[in-house]
Scaffold this motif. Structure first.
Motif, PDB file in Angstrom:
ATOM      1  N   PRO A 178       0.796  -1.235   0.000  1.00 13.88           N
ATOM      2  CA  PRO A 178       0.000   0.000   0.000  1.00 13.88           C
ATOM      3  C   PRO A 178       0.827   1.283   0.000  1.00 13.88           C
ATOM      4  CG  PRO A 178       0.155  -0.835   2.230  1.00 13.88           C
ATOM      5  CD  PRO A 178       0.907  -1.811   1.368  1.00 13.88           C
ATOM      6  N   LEU A 179       2.174   1.191  -0.120  1.00 14.03           N
ATOM      7  CA  LEU A 179       2.960   2.423  -0.148  1.00 14.03           C
ATOM      8  C   LEU A 179       2.603   3.269  -1.377  1.00 14.03           C
ATOM      9  CD1 LEU A 179       6.493   1.175   0.955  1.00 14.03           C
ATOM     10  CD2 LEU A 179       4.979   2.716   2.212  1.00 14.03           C
ATOM     11  N   PHE A 180       2.238   2.592  -2.443  1.00 14.41           N
ATOM     12  CA  PHE A 180       1.770   3.273  -3.644  1.00 14.41           C
ATOM     13  C   PHE A 180       0.408   2.677  -4.001  1.00 14.41           C
ATOM     14  CE2 PHE A 180       6.345   3.365  -3.710  1.00 14.41           C
ATOM     15  CZ  PHE A 180       6.670   4.647  -4.151  1.00 14.41           C
ATOM     16  N   THR A 181      -0.459   3.496  -4.565  1.00 17.70           N
ATOM     17  CA  THR A 181      -1.755   2.961  -4.999  1.00 17.70           C
ATOM     18  C   THR A 181      -1.560   2.073  -6.235  1.00 17.70           C
ATOM     19  OG1 THR A 181      -2.091   4.989  -6.293  1.00 17.70           O
ATOM     20  CG2 THR A 181      -3.110   4.881  -4.101  1.00 17.70           C
ATOM     21  N   ARG A 182      -2.366   1.034  -6.321  1.00 16.22           N
ATOM     22  CA  ARG A 182      -2.309   0.127  -7.475  1.00 16.22           C
ATOM     23  C   ARG A 182      -2.976   0.779  -8.686  1.00 16.22           C
ATOM     24  NH1 ARG A 182      -3.931  -3.297  -3.381  1.00 16.22           N
ATOM     25  NH2 ARG A 182      -6.088  -3.065  -4.099  1.00 16.22           N
ATOM     26  N   ALA A 183      -2.266   0.810  -9.799  1.00 16.54           N
ATOM     27  CA  ALA A 183      -2.848   1.298 -11.056  1.00 16.54           C
ATOM     28  C   ALA A 183      -3.534   0.122 -11.755  1.00 16.54           C
ATOM     29  CB  ALA A 183      -1.762   1.888 -11.947  1.00 16.54           C
ATOM     30  N   GLU A 184      -4.848   0.256 -11.999  1.00 10.79           N
ATOM     31  CA  GLU A 184      -5.622  -0.897 -12.474  1.00 10.79           C
ATOM     32  C   GLU A 184      -6.035  -0.804 -13.938  1.00 10.79           C
ATOM     33  OE1 GLU A 184      -8.887  -1.350  -9.829  1.00 10.79           O
ATOM     34  OE2 GLU A 184      -7.636  -1.935  -8.129  1.00 10.79           O
ATOM     35  N   ASP A 185      -6.164   0.409 -14.466  1.00 14.97           N
ATOM     36  CA  ASP A 185      -6.636   0.545 -15.847  1.00 14.97           C
ATOM     37  C   ASP A 185      -5.973   1.744 -16.506  1.00 14.97           C
ATOM     38  OD1 ASP A 185      -8.182  -1.215 -17.259  1.00 14.97           O
ATOM     39  OD2 ASP A 185     -10.041  -0.691 -16.213  1.00 14.97           O
ATOM     40  N   PHE A 186      -5.879   1.648 -17.842  1.00 12.55           N
ATOM     41  CA  PHE A 186      -5.324   2.755 -18.611  1.00 12.55           C
ATOM     42  C   PHE A 186      -6.082   2.855 -19.934  1.00 12.55           C
ATOM     43  CE2 PHE A 186      -2.800   3.929 -22.274  1.00 12.55           C
ATOM     44  CZ  PHE A 186      -2.381   5.207 -21.914  1.00 12.55           C
ATOM     45  N   ASP A 187      -6.294   4.112 -20.378  1.00  9.07           N
ATOM     46  CA  ASP A 187      -6.880   4.312 -21.717  1.00  9.07           C
ATOM     47  C   ASP A 187      -6.734   5.781 -22.081  1.00  9.07           C
ATOM     48  OD1 ASP A 187      -8.093   3.755 -24.098  1.00  9.07           O
ATOM     49  OD2 ASP A 187      -9.787   2.679 -23.178  1.00  9.07           O
ATOM     50  N   MET A 188      -7.023   6.089 -23.332  1.00 14.98           N
ATOM     51  CA  MET A 188      -7.124   7.467 -23.789  1.00 14.98           C
ATOM     52  C   MET A 188      -8.608   7.801 -23.880  1.00 14.98           C
ATOM     53  SD  MET A 188      -3.968   8.191 -23.967  1.00 14.98           S
ATOM     54  CE  MET A 188      -4.139   9.843 -24.658  1.00 14.98           C
ATOM     55  N   TRP A 189      -8.962   9.013 -23.477  1.00 11.56           N
ATOM     56  CA  TRP A 189     -10.377   9.408 -23.457  1.00 11.56           C
ATOM     57  C   TRP A 189     -10.499  10.799 -24.070  1.00 11.56           C
ATOM     58  CZ3 TRP A 189     -12.775  13.424 -20.570  1.00 11.56           C
ATOM     59  CH2 TRP A 189     -14.181  13.395 -20.563  1.00 11.56           C
ATOM     60  N   THR A 190     -11.575  10.990 -24.859  1.00 18.79           N
ATOM     61  CA  THR A 190     -11.789  12.273 -25.524  1.00 18.79           C
ATOM     62  C   THR A 190     -13.038  12.925 -24.970  1.00 18.79           C
ATOM     63  OG1 THR A 190     -10.777  11.434 -27.561  1.00 18.79           O
ATOM     64  CG2 THR A 190     -12.108  13.438 -27.728  1.00 18.79           C
TER      65      THR A 190
END
Length: 818
Positions: A71-83
């Motif tokens: 938990p020292l860093f938050t988990r990155a769960e998703d990525f995308d480009m959004w317009t």
């Protein structure tokens, strides 16, 4: 991007479908929204305009942070480009876990200044240093580690620092928008600069508080030394890794809170730190320690009262017996067989003398009795917890001592039930540190009440507290059943604590408990033997055994004393990195008989009589400080590279000089210095005259050495003394003009005898022998005459001996050749 209208039907796609719930924050380069995923779980979505990202590789931040631990860093769960449908503006979207019920470090420090203490700072640094190590392991820098990007929340079940009984905190680092490879950083403030900034704010918040304990203030001083190393540009002088930072902060914590492992240096000369109280380093003290002839008696399973002349090594032995002193040497095994007991060292000089100095009457005591007992309990409990913490830091804490997490939690629970816990903020689940903080705060509050004479609180510990504590500890850690806890109370003497304070504390000191005992050092006649208004008297056969260091040394064999003296000097030469050995520098000695014969022969020159290791060892009457003083003068002309023996005439001159100096120093003792000097002069001159008289008798007499007086009828002798004579008797023993030997039996009436031996260091000043062939014999009724007029009494005895021609060698009823 701050309104829900930015999202069609309040939803958007970022790998998966998410529902926007609430706008959270605007940063320099983007926006953060609280959202829900398709399962209804809360998440954080960070929208960054494409122009602020790596357009060639927009997934770069998402990919870089995958290796960073939660938990020292938050988990990155998703990525995308959004317009954005209305403006057509493109955003990089990273969805990560939502940190619920958290505040920024900035807000935490601002709104909870009263909760920030040593444990808060140490825990925060350990969390941040682990985060820095995680970044460095992946070649990364956060590059924007300001305190709004650091969140603080309660720890959760399953996390390493979670505690079901204590409110521990978890630090979480967010916003990795500036995350990059270390070599790509260009900002003037590094992650370490930001950390120094956070520590400075926490330092200032603590410093502004008025209720800081002494260790709090000392820790702030340590912190001021650490912060510049975080911003130091010179890599050789600065802190460059999280591990280095943890080591610095942990060492600072141990130094100020419990006197833990200190920076140790070699002695600059072998005779630094003549007194054990001057040696701050336990490691150095253990290196200098030499085994005394009476050590086994003190380490026994019995309560002990350790007495003896000042400088006889009482403090040295008790500190050597400290379990914490050995446990802190983490690369060495603890010599449990030699220690026998689990020693907890407490110094009356350091911890009680000044606190209780104003309590000089019964009325003074009655106003503070409960507070005195409470404070006494707290100090011993603090040292016990410090010992447990030293054990817990060892690799063999569980395998050898049986001290694991559950045992530590059980011990902390005991303190939580008896001591008011401060509302501090801790980032670590360390029960013993929590207990230590509670004790430190309770000690501070008790100190204030003792100083201001304020009314005691209702929650004070009782007279049975230490017994209850050790009983609980034995249940939690069975090791302490086999190795019984021994509180080592150093210098429990009337010149440190008044008789009224002693009487209040003696029921604790000599309490009969299977879970612990006390081993107490005191000057001769320095401890009261009755308490509770005289209603109860110490039963010497049941409460304790007494070990007189001076008596034990005088009674030991010359071989044993030589072994001790040689080891004592060898350890110091080694610690000072001297090349020579005791045998090389000082050499062997003539026998005591040969010394006596030479001194008694008028045809012999006496400028080379007192020399050698054996002779110097025989000068000691338990007064180890004097022994070191003699070594210092004998070796005054030697250096660290010397290996040649000091000439015998120079050794002789040095020993005579020390003897005269010690003799003269008696005059400065108040209030009976003149009488002390008179006694030593009278007996020293008498020993010299008897040596010469017996050697020059007609028929070729042999020199007789008489440095001792024996009074028939130990109890009867005391009963004949006046108040002033009793006072002088005690002072002669307290100042070690005479060393009291274990009572023997008289030659005629089978009654015990009082046996006093003149302190040996005084004998060379009179050119007297160092051995003992005979003793002055006196009756109980003559004891007062001896005390009032030693010169007249000894002259009379000398004349009577000549008349009766008593044999030089006598055999007493103990079978001791005299």
């Amino acid at each position: 991007m701050t309104s829900l209208d930015a999202f069609e039907e309040h939803t958007f796609e970022a790998g998966h479908k998410y529902t926007a719930v609430e706008f959270v924050a605007r940063g320099e380069t983007g926006f953060v929204w609280r959202v829900k995923d398709r399962y209804g779980r809360e998440r954080a979505a960070k929208f960054t305009p494409i122009e602020f990202t790596d357009e060639a590789d927009p997934r770069r931040e998402f990919d870089l942070r995958q290796a960073l631990p939660s938990p020292l860093f938050t988990r990155a769960e998703d990525f995308d480009m959004w317009t954005h449908s209305a403006t057509g503006k493109r955003f990089q979207v990273i969805v990560e876990e939502w940190v619920a019920d958290a505040s920024t470090l900035e807000d935490f420090v601002r709104f909870h200044p009263d909760r920030i203490d040593i444990n808060t700072v140490v825990g925060l640094v350990r969390h941040l240093s682990s985060a820095l190590d995680a970044l460095a392991a992946n070649g990364l820098a956060h590059d924007d580690l300001h305190w709004r990007n650091i969140l603080v929340r309660d720890s959760l079940p399953g996390e390493v620092n979670y505690s079901p009984t204590a409110n521990t905190l978890q630090l979480v680092i967010v916003d990795t928008g500036s995350l990059k490879l270390i070599q790509d950083t260009h900002k003037p403030w590094t992650d370490y600069n930001h950390l120094a900034h956070h520590l400075a704010h926490m330092h200032n918040v603590m410093h502004a508080r008025r209720d800081l304990t002494a260790s709090d203030r000392e820790f702030l001083g340590e912190l001021r030394d650490i912060m510049p190393m975080l911003i130091e540009e010179d890599a050789d002088r600065g802190i460059r890794t999280g591990k280095e930072l943890r080591n610095h902060i942990d060492e600072a914590y141990e130094r100020v809170r419990f006197g833990g492992p200190r920076r140790t240096r070699a002695l600059t000369n072998p005779f630094e730190f003549i007194s054990a109280e001057q040696i701050s380093s336990d490691s150095l003290l253990l290196d200098l320690f030499a085994t005394t002839s009476w050590l086994e008696q003190v380490t026994s399973g019995d309560p002990v009262l350790l007495t003896g002349p000042r400088g006889c090594g009482k403090s040295m032995v008790l500190r050597w017996m400290s379990l914490r002193a050995h446990a802190e040497q983490r690369d060495k095994e603890v010599p449990l067989t030699s220690l026998n007991v689990a020693g907890i060292y407490v110094s009356c000089t350091a911890d009680f003398q000044n606190r209780f100095a104003e309590i000089q009457t019964e009325a003074d005591l009655e106003a503070t009795r409960h507070e005195v007992i409470h404070y006494f309990n707290l100090i011993h409990a603090r040292e016990l917890v410090a010992t447990l913490m030293a054990i817990a830091a060892r690799d063999d804490a569980e395998t050898v001592f049986g001290l694991g997490d559950s045992a530590a939690a059980s011990i902390a629970a005991f303190f939580a039930a008896h001591i008011l816990e401060p509302d501090g903020a801790s980032f670590e689940n360390l029960p013993l540190r929590s207990a230590a903080s509670s004790l430190e705060r309770a000690i501070f509050e008790s100190q204030k009440r003792l100083h201001t004479h304020a009314a005691p609180e209702k929650t004070l510990t009782s007279i049975s507290f230490l017994g209850d504590l050790t009983s609980a500890l034995v249940r939690a850690v069975p090791f302490f059943d086999k190795h019984r806890i021994a509180f080592l109370l150093d210098d429990f003497s009337l010149h440190r604590l008044s008789e009224h304070v002693q009487r209040a504390l003696i029921p604790i000191v000599w309490e009969r408990r299977s879970s612990h005992m006390f081993k107490v050092s005191s000057e001769k006649h320095g401890i009261v033997d009755d308490y509770q208004g005289g209603e109860l008297t110490i039963d010497l056969t049941r409460e304790r055994i007494e070990v007189d260091a001076g008596s034990e040394f005088v009674s030991a064999t010359p071989e044993r004393n030589l072994e001790f003296a040689t080891q004592l000097l060898a350890n110091r030469l080694k610690a000072a990195e001297w090349s020579g050995t005791p045998e090389q520098l000082i050499g062997g000695s003539p026998s005591m008989k040969a010394i006596a014969e030479k001194l008694a022969d008028p045809t012999q020159s006496n400028d080379r009589t007192y020399y050698g290791l054996g002779t110097i060892a025989n000068l000691c009457s338990g007064d180890v400080a004097t022994l070191l003083y003699v070594f210092r003068h004998v070796l005054a002309g030697s250096t660290s590279t010397s290996k040649d023996q000091v000439p015998t005439n120079k050794q002789h001159t040095a020993i005579i000089g020390v003897s005269r100096e010690m003799l003269q120093s008696l005059m400065h003792h108040r209030p009976l210095g003149k009488q002390l000097h008179t006694h030593s002069e009278a007996f020293g001159q008498f020993a010299r005259r008897m040596l010469v008289d017996t050697a020059t008798q007609s028929g070729g007499g042999k020199p007789v050495q008489i440095p001792r007086i024996e009074i028939d009828g130990d109890s009867a002798a005391l009963q004949t003394l006046t108040t002033e004579q009793q006072r002088l008797r005690k002072e002669l023993l307290r100042r070690a003009v005479y060393i009291s030997i274990q009572p023997g039996r008289s030659r005629h009436n089978m009654v015990t005898t009082t046996r006093w031996h003149l302190r040996r260091i005084f004998l060379p000043a009179f050119l007297a022998g160092l051995g003992k062939d005979e003793a002055v014999k006196a009756t109980a009724s003559e004891f007062g005459e001896f005390l009032d007029g030693p010169q007249e009494f000894l002259d009379g005895w000398r004349k009577r001996r000549r008349t009766h021609e008593e044999p030089a060698a006598q055999l007493d009823l103990w079978g001791e050749q005299e």
